[in-house]
Design an enzyme around this catalytic site. Sequence first.
Site: not given
Length: 238
Positions: A117, A22, A120, A10, A109, A89
């Site tokens: 979805c 975080r 599907c 980050a 991530h 990340q």
Amino acid sequence: MSMVAILSGAGISTDSGIPDYRGPNGMWTRDPGAERLVTYGPYMSDPEVRRRSWRMRRDGPGLDARPNAAHRAIAAFESSGHALRVITQNVDGLHQAAGVSERKVLELHGSARAVVCTACHARSSMAEAFARIDAGEDDPDCRACGGILKAATVMFGERLDPVVLGDAMSIAKAAEVFVVVGTSLQVQPAASLAGMAAEHGARLIIVNAEPTPYDPVADEIVREPIGTALPALLDRLR
Ligand code: ZN
């Protein structure tokens, strides 16, 4: 030519206006309730959680964020012909936006620029989901099957993609230089990649404002701001 791998967190994107959720002042630290909005179980079972989650994404810096000097320095390093892999990340897509080849970037991530979805597995763009929200939908569903849509990110309560993680481990083992930037290496299994790289002989360089658990095995620790320190470091590695 020696391969340089970069593991970013980050801290590399805060200069682009993306909050570190975080971090000490991050949203999930200050308001643990907000963490429910990105936790798989509550998201799937509670439509109100989904509505708040979409609203949070729509109100955030999201797709408007732009790469900063650190992202651009990494892209320039690649275009100067160096063997480079980026393991991130982050879900903001800013490495690719800066010009790093898509195939050189592993998103541990996932990506907040895409939507998937849950039924599907069809993928579509976050921009399209945002357009539907702007048009009045508060919990857009899958146009193909009516299933629940979510950002293509790894939520709390979800596993990392084992293929992506396996690739990241191979890169950590093969790298001659492994640069950690903007992460305090608190989140596993991503953090362990730094130790793995060091064990396999990489020169481990950590660029982060705060100490990390891997500082004792690092060859070099840089505490200066990422926006100036990373471009200088990459210049030196050339
Ligand atoms: Zn679907």
